[in-house]
Design a protein around this motif. Structure first.
Motif, PDB file in Angstrom:
ATOM      1  N   SER A  97       0.739  -1.135  -0.217  1.00 22.23           N
ATOM      2  CA  SER A  97      -0.172  -0.267   0.491  1.00 22.23           C
ATOM      3  C   SER A  97       1.029   1.269  -0.642  1.00 22.23           C
ATOM      4  CB  SER A  97      -0.500   0.653   1.001  1.00 22.23           C
ATOM      5  OG  SER A  97      -2.180   1.102   0.711  1.00 22.23           O
ATOM      6  N   ARG A  98       1.513   1.447  -0.913  1.00 28.69           N
ATOM      7  CA  ARG A  98       2.500   2.670  -0.864  1.00 28.69           C
ATOM      8  C   ARG A  98       1.941   3.656  -1.451  1.00 28.69           C
ATOM      9  NH1 ARG A  98       7.342  -0.129  -0.647  1.00 28.69           N
ATOM     10  NH2 ARG A  98       7.737  -1.643   0.866  1.00 28.69           N
ATOM     11  N   ASN A  99       2.060   4.934  -0.950  1.00 26.30           N
ATOM     12  CA  ASN A  99       1.439   6.032  -1.653  1.00 26.30           C
ATOM     13  C   ASN A  99       1.905   6.351  -2.682  1.00 26.30           C
ATOM     14  OD1 ASN A  99      -1.127   5.029   0.466  1.00 26.30           O
ATOM     15  ND2 ASN A  99       0.012   7.266   2.073  1.00 26.30           N
ATOM     16  N   LEU A 100       2.815   6.839  -2.471  1.00 23.22           N
ATOM     17  CA  LEU A 100       3.901   7.513  -3.361  1.00 23.22           C
ATOM     18  C   LEU A 100       3.506   6.544  -4.701  1.00 23.22           C
ATOM     19  CD1 LEU A 100       6.930   9.032  -1.050  1.00 23.22           C
ATOM     20  CD2 LEU A 100       3.802   9.905  -2.181  1.00 23.22           C
ATOM     21  N   VAL A 101       4.215   5.845  -4.801  1.00 25.40           N
ATOM     22  CA  VAL A 101       4.094   5.093  -6.232  1.00 25.40           C
ATOM     23  C   VAL A 101       2.358   5.054  -6.268  1.00 25.40           C
ATOM     24  CG1 VAL A 101       3.929   2.743  -7.112  1.00 25.40           C
ATOM     25  CG2 VAL A 101       5.730   3.167  -5.177  1.00 25.40           C
ATOM     26  N   SER A 102       1.296   4.940  -6.242  1.00 31.38           N
ATOM     27  CA  SER A 102       0.427   5.418  -6.241  1.00 31.38           C
ATOM     28  C   SER A 102       0.024   6.633  -7.136  1.00 31.38           C
ATOM     29  CB  SER A 102      -1.058   5.020  -5.377  1.00 31.38           C
ATOM     30  OG  SER A 102      -0.758   3.610  -4.773  1.00 31.38           O
ATOM     31  N   ILE A 103       0.056   7.700  -6.677  1.00 25.25           N
ATOM     32  CA  ILE A 103       0.009   8.976  -6.919  1.00 25.25           C
ATOM     33  C   ILE A 103       0.977   8.819  -8.030  1.00 25.25           C
ATOM     34  CG2 ILE A 103       0.726  11.347  -6.776  1.00 25.25           C
ATOM     35  CD1 ILE A 103       0.294  10.482  -3.922  1.00 25.25           C
ATOM     36  N   ARG A 104       2.401   8.476  -8.558  1.00 22.14           N
ATOM     37  CA  ARG A 104       2.950   8.925  -9.102  1.00 22.14           C
ATOM     38  C   ARG A 104       2.439   7.700 -11.032  1.00 22.14           C
ATOM     39  NH1 ARG A 104       7.808   8.778  -5.895  1.00 22.14           N
ATOM     40  NH2 ARG A 104       8.995  11.064  -6.905  1.00 22.14           N
ATOM     41  N   VAL A 105       1.613   6.429 -10.357  1.00 17.81           N
ATOM     42  CA  VAL A 105       1.126   5.655 -11.716  1.00 17.81           C
ATOM     43  C   VAL A 105       0.251   6.413 -12.088  1.00 17.81           C
ATOM     44  CG1 VAL A 105      -0.480   3.554 -11.962  1.00 17.81           C
ATOM     45  CG2 VAL A 105       1.518   4.002 -10.632  1.00 17.81           C
ATOM     46  N   LEU A 106      -0.671   6.960 -11.005  1.00 19.01           N
ATOM     47  CA  LEU A 106      -1.630   7.712 -11.751  1.00 19.01           C
ATOM     48  C   LEU A 106      -1.230   9.445 -12.412  1.00 19.01           C
ATOM     49  CD1 LEU A 106      -5.096   8.278 -11.566  1.00 19.01           C
ATOM     50  CD2 LEU A 106      -5.252   9.930  -9.734  1.00 19.01           C
ATOM     51  N   ARG A 107      -0.392   9.633 -11.855  1.00 14.47           N
ATOM     52  CA  ARG A 107      -0.037  11.057 -12.505  1.00 14.47           C
ATOM     53  C   ARG A 107       0.328  10.611 -14.139  1.00 14.47           C
ATOM     54  NH1 ARG A 107       4.787  14.781 -10.692  1.00 14.47           N
ATOM     55  NH2 ARG A 107       6.113  12.300 -11.383  1.00 14.47           N
ATOM     56  N   ASP A 108       1.108   9.072 -14.449  1.00 13.20           N
ATOM     57  CA  ASP A 108       1.154   8.765 -15.849  1.00 13.20           C
ATOM     58  C   ASP A 108       0.375   8.602 -16.584  1.00 13.20           C
ATOM     59  OD1 ASP A 108       3.549   8.112 -17.202  1.00 13.20           O
ATOM     60  OD2 ASP A 108       3.067   5.958 -16.933  1.00 13.20           O
TER      61      ASP A 108
END
Length: 841
Positions: A554-565
């Motif tokens: 449940s890594r938040n920062l990875v999820s944010i980068r994925v959504l941004r991409d």
């Protein structure tokens, strides 16, 4: 021939003239009133007022709605002894008169002449049918005349058995019971064919004055009336002298026995009630005898209730004791009767019974309630060892329980949601005499001090292939709050929403082995109106991370980068397919962390797509609605998730042959062949399989590890927690059941330190799934074609071979297998055989 005296001639002429005038008047009155009388034909197709009944999918009663309790019976279903008792009590010449008993009518006229008011007598069973179905109960001459004329019409058009059937189904017998079918159940808890003679006579005595001779309200007068009915039955030859003597001495056991639901599912029952009211209107819904058959599995529902309540109480105990619900001055209460009165207005909630602490003192072999003994127990409390001291709690009806220190050791005083006080050392540290407290039964005759939790929760369980609702609870207890948190509470799902973000990424070309940097980031997002510095829950940063690992942990920062991409617009379009309301999907990067607004019902439906292989099924809970005659007026037409619906439906028992029985079972859902509909595929089978594979890692190696205690390899799911720990979630599934558990405060405040989805919500889910899947074989998604499994290096996400000691297996779409790791080539790690590098299917 000798002539009659003149005065006799005049007298006879006068009588004949009056008789003729009377006959003409009566004939005229009949001709005048007859066209205004209602048609007796209506009685041939009579509609009794029956309550709305809600049933589970396996036929258990869930609820009744409506004021009038009625169980209509055909005449051949009514035992002879029953109708004979009513005839003996109400109308002994019923089979002889033409609707009006002239002898009884003469008595009524005599009463009118003597008292100059309409009184009792003269009303036959047929006249009562006329009054009950067509007329009011006002005592006027015109109403009585209409009643008589209608009785004649009824007797001409219906036979005696039809009239008795109408009477015995319509007559009011007190306690909201209309008709013999309902009355026998309400007063004696049995159908009419099981009534004893004394019980039959008691019910037959009720029609004239249901309140005056009621065996519950006035037992002495009811016994007098029963004696009259038995005597009339004996005098008319219906019963023998021996039967009369025996029945006359029988004690009466009548008390109000309301029909109790056998399945506790009030939130679903309310959903069904609203459904029928929307269909036919409120008045018809509560009187038309409609029956709603839901898809609820009674076993699953019982498990859901128990799992939710157990864990809401566990959360509540972790956060301390808030004190008694009230305090009474026992000096002002005389004893049991007053204590009962004090408890009468306090409901049992969630199985927690209310009670009054009446004493604190040494444990005694006899928990008598002598007030002097209670006072002595209080005086001796200080003299006994702490382990021998108990609080005696009066539970009502003369019952008491003893709570020792062990039964309340959890009850550290509540300080705040973040802190509790010291553990109690004495019973008196927790309770005092006069406290109104709650008691939880633990089984085996043991009890524990309890309190109704402030925190709330919900659980929703669906069959993923069809969307049939298997179980639902919208709160701790419907009597505490009728707000259905499963369908009405729009909350932020937190990380439980990440699977949809990652599924969108898979659709956009990502793989489970894609490497994304888990590093600090600062966003200046106009949509967020501020600088945003998101963090992981742990506060740490982990560097380059595979997408599979990022979801499991449940890594938040990875999820944010994925959504941004991938893009918020593209992702929101993708989410539309799952049925999530677009206006609740924020158009900013917080969407990656679950800032959307969803209900547990909506989230469960979304997870069903992953569980069934990529199809969107529409959740439903009503399989069919029947009218009062048993005709199906609405039947579900659920969508079915399958590659080849014809073949799958045949395997599941739903045949396309229109000649089959009208109802068939699919995952516990009632379908009317051939009205099932193929579900729409919204994501590829490969996407659903890979997402499920990553969600299985949440349980095997991630935030849902505690679910491993179930000992199953077919489980997948995701925890969810929101800012300030206001919401905790776990949504998960196998191939047969998809379930979501949520817990939080209605007011949206923090649940306290450490109350994450893994701690607060996952235990609800695991308790439910453990029991729901007992005896069920493991059921995972079938691996679709077009996927391959290869060895990869976990650091780079690139293909490697068996000589790499850190190699792990990963699954990809065949056209997305990553390149070979060049470092492995340079380090001589590429010396494996072609077989070593071959995909493993």
């Amino acid at each position: 021939m000798r002539r009659l005296p003149r005065f006799l001639v005049y007298g006879l002429a006068t009588v004949l003239s009056l008789a003729l005038v009377g006959a003409v008047a009566l004939a005229g009155l009949y001709l005048y009133l007859s066209p205004q009388l209602p048609s007796v034909e209506q009685l041939r197709d009579v509609r009794y007022q029956e309550p709305l009944r809600i049933y589970s999918g396996d036929g258990e009663l869930m609820a009744e709605f409506g004021e009038n309790m009625r169980e209509p019976l055909r005449f051949d279903e009514i035992p002879d002894r029953v109708w004979q008792a009513f005839v003996a009590a109400e109308d002994e010449r019923f089979f002889e008169h033409p609707g009006v008993d002239y002898q009884g009518l003469a008595r009524a006229v005599l009463y009118l002449v003597q008292n100059r008011e309409i009184g009792p007598g003269g009303s036959t069973i047929t006249m009562q049918v006329a009054r009950n179905f067509f007329l009011s109960r006002e005592q006027t001459y015109m109403r009585k005349l209409n009643e008589i004329l209608l009785a004649f019409k009824i007797e001409r058009e219906l036979d005696k058995e039809q009239i008795l059937e109408l009477y015995l189904n319509k007559i009011y017998l007190g306690q909201r019971a209309y008709g013999i079918g309902a009355a026998s159940q309400i007063y004696y808890g049995k159908p009419p064919e099981e009534l004893e003679l004394a019980e039959t006579a008691m019910l037959a005595g009720l029609p004239k004055a249901p309140s005056l001779w009621n065996p519950v309200a006035n037992p002495e007068r009811a016994l007098q009336r029963r004696a009259y009915v038995l005597r009339r039955m004996h005098e008319s030859g219906v019963i023998s002298a021996e039967e009369f003597a025996d029945a006359s001495t029988q004690p009466d056991t009548a008390h109000v026995r309301r029909v109790r639901p056998t399945v506790e599912a009030p939130y679903v029952a309310e959903m069904a009630r609203e459904h029928v009211v929307d269909m036919v209107g409120a008045e018809a819904a509560y009187t038309g005898g409609y029956r709603v058959h839901t898809t609820i599995d009674s076993r699953y529902q019982e498990i859901a209730n128990r799992s939710l309540r157990r864990n809401l109480l566990a959360y509540d105990r972790r956060h301390g004791y808030r004190g008694p619900e009230g305090t009474l001055d026992l000096d002002d209460l005389a004893g049991e009767d007053d204590w009962d009165d004090a408890l009468r207005g306090v409901r049992t909630l969630g199985g927690l019974r209310p009670g009054i602490v009446i004493a604190i003192g040494p444990r005694a072999a006899d928990d008598g309630l002598d007030p002097e003994a209670v006072e002595e127990a209080d005086q001796d409390a200080d003299a006994a060892d702490d382990e021998d001291i108990v609080a005696t709690v009066y539970m009502g009806g003369g019952d008491t329980v003893a709570l020792d220190l062990e039964a309340m050791e959890w009850a550290r005083p509540w300080v705040s949601q973040e802190a509790v006080g010291a553990s109690p050392e004495h019973v008196s540290d927790v309770v005092s005499v006069g406290d109104v407290v709650r008691v939880e039964a633990l089984g085996g005759g043991s009890f524990r001090l309890a309190q109704v939790p402030d925190v709330e929760g919900s659980i929703v369980s669906l069959a993923p292939r069809s969307g049939a609702l298997l179980a639902l609870s919208g709160g701790f207890d419907f009597r505490k709050s009728q707000f259905n948190r499963a369908t009405q509470a729009v909350r932020q799902p937190g990380s439980a929403f990440k699977p949809f973000i990652y599924s969108a990424a898979l659709e956009a070309g990502y793989t489970p082995a894609s490497i994304i940097n888990d590093a600090p980031v600062v966003f200046h997002d106009e949509a967020l109106e501020s600088t945003w510095r998101p963090e992981n829950y742990t506060g740490r940063f982990y560097g380059p991370t595979r997408m599979r690992e990022a979801l499991a942990q449940s890594r938040n920062l990875v999820s944010i980068r994925v959504l941004r991409d991938v893009g918020t617009g593209t992702t929101r379009d993708f989410l539309d397919q799952f049925g999530f309301p677009r206006d609740r999907m924020p158009d900013d990067l917080s969407l990656a962390l679950g800032s959307a607004g969803v209900t547990p019902w909506e989230l469960t439906a979304g997870y069903a797509v992953f569980a069934n292989g990529g199809y969107r099924v529409m959740p439903y809970f009503v399989s069919r609605v029947e009218d009062g005659d048993g005709n199906v007026i609405q039947a579900a037409q659920p969508s079915l998730a399958c590659e080849q619906c014809g073949e799958a439906a045949h395997e599941a028992g739903v045949l396309e042959d229109a000649s089959v029985d009208e109802s068939s079972d699919v995952n516990g859902d009632v379908l009317l062949a051939p009205t099932y509909r193929p579900a729409e595929r919204i994501i590829s089978a490969e996407n659903a399989y890979l997402t499920t594979s990553m969600l299985q890692d949440v349980i095997t190696a991630g935030t849902g590890r505690s679910a491993q205690r179930l000992g199953r390899s077919d489980l997948a799911g995701k925890t969810g927690s929101t800012n300030d720990l206001q919401d905790a979630w776990f949504a998960g599934y196998n191939g047969d059941v998809v379930t979501t558990a949520w817990i939080g405060f209605d007011q949206g405040r923090s649940m306290g330190r450490g109350e994450t989805g893994a701690r607060a919500a996952l235990p609800i889910w695991t308790d439910f799934m453990e029991m729901a899947l007992i005896g069920a074989p493991e059921h995972t998604l079938r691996r679709p074609g077009g996927l391959v499994t290869v060895r990869i290096d976990p650091e780079s996400g690139l293909v490697t071979d068996s000589s790499n000691p850190n190699a792990i297996f990963e699954t990809f779409r065949s056209d997305q297998v990553p390149d070979r790791d060049p470092d492995a080539e340079r380090n001589g790690a590429g010396g494996g055989s072609d077989d070593d590098d071959a995909p493993l299917f």
